[in-house]
Design a protein around this motif. Structure first.
Motif, PDB file in Angstrom:
ATOM      1  N   GLY A 251      17.218 -45.648 -27.802  1.00  0.00           N
ATOM      2  CA  GLY A 251      18.589 -45.816 -27.331  1.00  0.00           C
ATOM      3  C   GLY A 251      19.576 -44.990 -28.133  1.00  0.00           C
ATOM      4  N   LEU A 252      19.409 -44.983 -29.458  1.00  0.00           N
ATOM      5  CA  LEU A 252      20.334 -44.196 -30.269  1.00  0.00           C
ATOM      6  C   LEU A 252      20.131 -42.710 -30.043  1.00  0.00           C
ATOM      7  N   ALA A 253      18.876 -42.284 -29.815  1.00  0.00           N
ATOM      8  CA  ALA A 253      18.653 -40.867 -29.506  1.00  0.00           C
ATOM      9  C   ALA A 253      19.369 -40.476 -28.222  1.00  0.00           C
ATOM     10  N   ILE A 254      19.291 -41.363 -27.217  1.00  0.00           N
ATOM     11  CA  ILE A 254      19.961 -41.064 -25.944  1.00  0.00           C
ATOM     12  C   ILE A 254      21.475 -41.040 -26.137  1.00  0.00           C
ATOM     13  N   VAL A 255      21.993 -42.030 -26.906  1.00  0.00           N
ATOM     14  CA  VAL A 255      23.450 -42.073 -27.119  1.00  0.00           C
ATOM     15  C   VAL A 255      23.916 -40.817 -27.853  1.00  0.00           C
ATOM     16  N   LEU A 256      23.151 -40.388 -28.858  1.00  0.00           N
ATOM     17  CA  LEU A 256      23.550 -39.186 -29.592  1.00  0.00           C
ATOM     18  C   LEU A 256      23.503 -37.962 -28.692  1.00  0.00           C
ATOM     19  N   MET A 257      22.495 -37.900 -27.803  1.00  0.00           N
ATOM     20  CA  MET A 257      22.406 -36.756 -26.895  1.00  0.00           C
ATOM     21  C   MET A 257      23.589 -36.738 -25.931  1.00  0.00           C
ATOM     22  N   VAL A 258      23.935 -37.927 -25.412  1.00  0.00           N
ATOM     23  CA  VAL A 258      25.098 -38.013 -24.524  1.00  0.00           C
ATOM     24  C   VAL A 258      26.351 -37.612 -25.284  1.00  0.00           C
ATOM     25  N   TYR A 259      26.453 -38.037 -26.557  1.00  0.00           N
ATOM     26  CA  TYR A 259      27.644 -37.695 -27.334  1.00  0.00           C
ATOM     27  C   TYR A 259      27.736 -36.193 -27.548  1.00  0.00           C
ATOM     28  N   ARG A 260      26.595 -35.555 -27.799  1.00  0.00           N
ATOM     29  CA  ARG A 260      26.638 -34.102 -28.003  1.00  0.00           C
ATOM     30  C   ARG A 260      26.993 -33.374 -26.722  1.00  0.00           C
ATOM     31  N   ASN A 261      26.505 -33.879 -25.584  1.00  0.00           N
ATOM     32  CA  ASN A 261      26.788 -33.193 -24.327  1.00  0.00           C
ATOM     33  C   ASN A 261      28.201 -33.456 -23.839  1.00  0.00           C
ATOM     34  N   ARG A 262      28.684 -34.699 -23.990  1.00  0.00           N
ATOM     35  CA  ARG A 262      29.951 -35.073 -23.376  1.00  0.00           C
ATOM     36  C   ARG A 262      31.071 -35.243 -24.387  1.00  0.00           C
ATOM     37  N   GLY A 263      30.736 -35.391 -25.658  1.00  0.00           N
ATOM     38  CA  GLY A 263      31.771 -35.620 -26.648  1.00  0.00           C
ATOM     39  C   GLY A 263      32.314 -37.028 -26.652  1.00  0.00           C
ATOM     40  N   THR A 264      31.602 -37.984 -26.044  1.00  0.00           N
ATOM     41  CA  THR A 264      32.041 -39.366 -26.063  1.00  0.00           C
ATOM     42  C   THR A 264      30.826 -40.274 -25.973  1.00  0.00           C
ATOM     43  N   SER A 265      30.968 -41.461 -26.572  1.00  0.00           N
ATOM     44  CA  SER A 265      29.926 -42.479 -26.374  1.00  0.00           C
ATOM     45  C   SER A 265      30.520 -43.671 -25.640  1.00  0.00           C
ATOM     46  N   ASP A 266      31.540 -43.404 -24.852  1.00  0.00           N
ATOM     47  CA  ASP A 266      32.240 -44.432 -24.106  1.00  0.00           C
ATOM     48  C   ASP A 266      31.553 -44.598 -22.752  1.00  0.00           C
ATOM     49  N   ILE A 267      30.923 -45.761 -22.539  1.00  0.00           N
ATOM     50  CA  ILE A 267      30.120 -45.884 -21.322  1.00  0.00           C
ATOM     51  C   ILE A 267      30.984 -46.019 -20.078  1.00  0.00           C
ATOM     52  N   ASP A 268      32.268 -46.307 -20.234  1.00  0.00           N
ATOM     53  CA  ASP A 268      33.114 -46.365 -19.049  1.00  0.00           C
ATOM     54  C   ASP A 268      33.400 -44.978 -18.487  1.00  0.00           C
ATOM     55  N   LYS A 269      33.230 -43.955 -19.326  1.00  0.00           N
ATOM     56  CA  LYS A 269      33.533 -42.608 -18.844  1.00  0.00           C
ATOM     57  C   LYS A 269      32.316 -41.899 -18.271  1.00  0.00           C
ATOM     58  N   LEU A 270      31.147 -42.501 -18.405  1.00  0.00           N
ATOM     59  CA  LEU A 270      29.936 -41.870 -17.879  1.00  0.00           C
ATOM     60  C   LEU A 270      29.741 -42.356 -16.452  1.00  0.00           C
ATOM     61  N   ARG A 271      30.522 -41.757 -15.554  1.00  0.00           N
ATOM     62  CA  ARG A 271      30.545 -42.258 -14.181  1.00  0.00           C
ATOM     63  C   ARG A 271      30.076 -41.205 -13.198  1.00  0.00           C
ATOM     64  N   ASP A 272      29.099 -40.379 -13.596  1.00  0.00           N
ATOM     65  CA  ASP A 272      28.670 -39.314 -12.701  1.00  0.00           C
ATOM     66  C   ASP A 272      28.016 -39.858 -11.448  1.00  0.00           C
ATOM     67  N   ASN A 273      27.324 -40.967 -11.581  1.00  0.00           N
ATOM     68  CA  ASN A 273      26.609 -41.504 -10.426  1.00  0.00           C
ATOM     69  C   ASN A 273      27.433 -42.528  -9.669  1.00  0.00           C
ATOM     70  N   ALA A 274      28.688 -42.742 -10.084  1.00  0.00           N
ATOM     71  CA  ALA A 274      29.504 -43.747  -9.416  1.00  0.00           C
ATOM     72  C   ALA A 274      29.959 -43.232  -8.057  1.00  0.00           C
ATOM     73  N   GLU A 275      30.086 -44.154  -7.136  1.00  0.00           N
ATOM     74  CA  GLU A 275      30.620 -43.773  -5.838  1.00  0.00           C
ATOM     75  C   GLU A 275      32.128 -43.658  -5.957  1.00  0.00           C
ATOM     76  N   ALA A 276      32.665 -42.592  -5.393  1.00  0.00           N
ATOM     77  CA  ALA A 276      34.102 -42.382  -5.482  1.00  0.00           C
ATOM     78  C   ALA A 276      34.811 -43.406  -4.599  1.00  0.00           C
ATOM     79  N   PRO A 277      35.812 -44.107  -5.153  1.00  0.00           N
ATOM     80  CA  PRO A 277      36.514 -45.100  -4.344  1.00  0.00           C
ATOM     81  C   PRO A 277      37.340 -44.467  -3.230  1.00  0.00           C
ATOM     82  N   GLY A 278      37.909 -43.288  -3.484  1.00  0.00           N
ATOM     83  CA  GLY A 278      38.687 -42.627  -2.453  1.00  0.00           C
ATOM     84  C   GLY A 278      38.349 -41.153  -2.416  1.00  0.00           C
ATOM     85  N   ALA A 279      38.939 -40.439  -1.485  1.00  0.00           N
ATOM     86  CA  ALA A 279      38.633 -39.013  -1.362  1.00  0.00           C
ATOM     87  C   ALA A 279      39.165 -38.257  -2.575  1.00  0.00           C
TER      88      ALA A 279
END
Lengths: 131, 183
Positions: free
Chosen positions: A77-105
């Protein structure tokens, strides 16, 4: 000892961990809450093992296995979190919304500046997955 | 069940009182862990909660589990979490965005789950006592004998799992470095 003491303590610890998993925003704090939930289960396993006087001591053996699996889980888990942090610059899970369905256009696009970083991170990830 | 006649609700034994006091400390530390806004303090309060659980294992005569808990959780998992907090540049002071927006919903879910589970558990085990007398059931000798006599195959499978986790963590960390070198 009354069996309700360890059982109730395990329940309360589990629900504390549940609150932490649902309410926390930092991914590492979520991992800490998962550890609390696993420990509540371990306490239950030990208490019921001692209560039942199991000749195989299945509860204690399973507790040891759970502790080892939790150690493996926290490492991955920490390896994944560190990888996400290096790629995105954040470990905030609310901002990792790539797979979220867009509420509006146009609700999801354009308003966040994080959308821009997500788009720049996207091709890198695709290249990485292809490599 | 036969012990129910010899025990009373209103006469807690010394072990029960110790269990209750350590349990209160453990639960308080756990609550502070999930509610504090200082990220490093959360990891340090987690040490208190996990250490309190180790004491609870000792009170339940599971000696070996208690020392494994101290070694693995307090010794390595919390250190890993602290390293993770440092490497993701977590703020040292108070961070206002430690909790997400669904905090009331999380509180409602947790309180509902706690109420339901406490009710069920207390109702189910109202007249059940653990007999802690006699030889310790979790001494290192007993645990080692049981583990290597009856649980050898799961134990070996677990070592393979740990190896897989180790390799996985290395691969996850290494790929990123190759990408940085490529750039």
């Amino acid at each position: 000892m009354h069996l309700a003491y360890p059982a109730v303590l395990a329940v309360l610890l589990f629900c504390t961990g549940l609150y932490g998993v649902l309410a926390r925003r930092n991914a590492i704090l979520v991992l800490m809450s998962v550890e609390l939930m696993l420990n509540a289960v371990n306490l239950n396993l030990v208490a019921f093992d001692v209560w039942l006087r199991d000749t195989l001591h299945a509860g204690q053996a399973l507790t040891l296995f759970t502790i080892a699996i939790a150690a493996a889980e926290i490492g991955i888990g920490l390896a994944i979190v560190l990888m996400v942090y290096r790629n995105r610059g954040t470990s905030d899970i609310d901002k990792l919304r790539d797979n979220a369905e867009a509420p509006g256009a146009d609700g999801a696009r354009g308003t966040d500046e994080t959308a821009g970083t997500d788009e720049t991170a996207g091709p890198d990830e695709k290249a990485e997955a292809a490599a | 069940m036969t012990l129910a006649a010899t025990h009373g609700f209103l006469s807690p034994t010394g072990v029960e009182i110790a269990f209750l006091l350590v349990g209160i400390v453990t639960l308080g530390a756990a609550v502070v862990t999930v509610t504090t806004r200082q990220l490093v303090h959360a990891a340090l309060w987690l040490v208190v909660a996990l250490g309190g659980l180790a004491v609870e294992y000792l009170l339940l005569t599971a000696e070996f589990i208690a020392w494994v808990q101290v070694l693995i959780y307090v010794g390595s998992v919390v250190v890993l979490l602290l390293f993770g907090l440092m490497l993701t540049k977590a703020p040292i002071g108070r961070s206002p965005d430690a909790d997400s927006g669904n905090r009331p919903a999380a509180l409602a879910v947790a309180v509902a789950a706690a109420a339901a589970l406490v009710w069920v558990v207390v109702d189910a085990f109202r007249a059940t006592w653990i007999d802690l007398d006699g030889p310790a059931q979790g001494s290192t000798k007993v645990s080692g004998s049981i583990l290597f006599r009856h649980w050898v195959l799961p134990f070996e499978a677990l070592s393979v799992l740990l190896l897989a986790a180790l390799v996985g963590a290395i691969v996850l960390s290494r790929k990123d470095r190759e990408r940085e070198d490529g750039n």
